[in-house]
Design a protein around this motif. Sequence first.
Motif: not given
Length: 87
Positions: A2-10
Amino acid sequence: MQQDKHPDYRPVVFRDRAAGYAFLTRSTAQSEQTIEWDDGQTYPVVDVEISSESHPFYTGKARTVDTEGRVARFERRYGGAETDEAP
């Protein structure tokens, strides 16, 4: 997925203040502070209390527990096993 469920991985810099050591890795950790890294780019920085550079297990400064001394002290205090008995 699902889109926009996971935190930004950077890319994030983790800085160990005790050892004066910092390393760049990828994470979802959030921070308002930033630091300019060796490559000239600016990354968020997360200060940690302990890392592999300052942890006693990894640095070889770990204390060993004196179990033999503890057993001897216990036997002195509460009476040890009798060794004079014949089988």
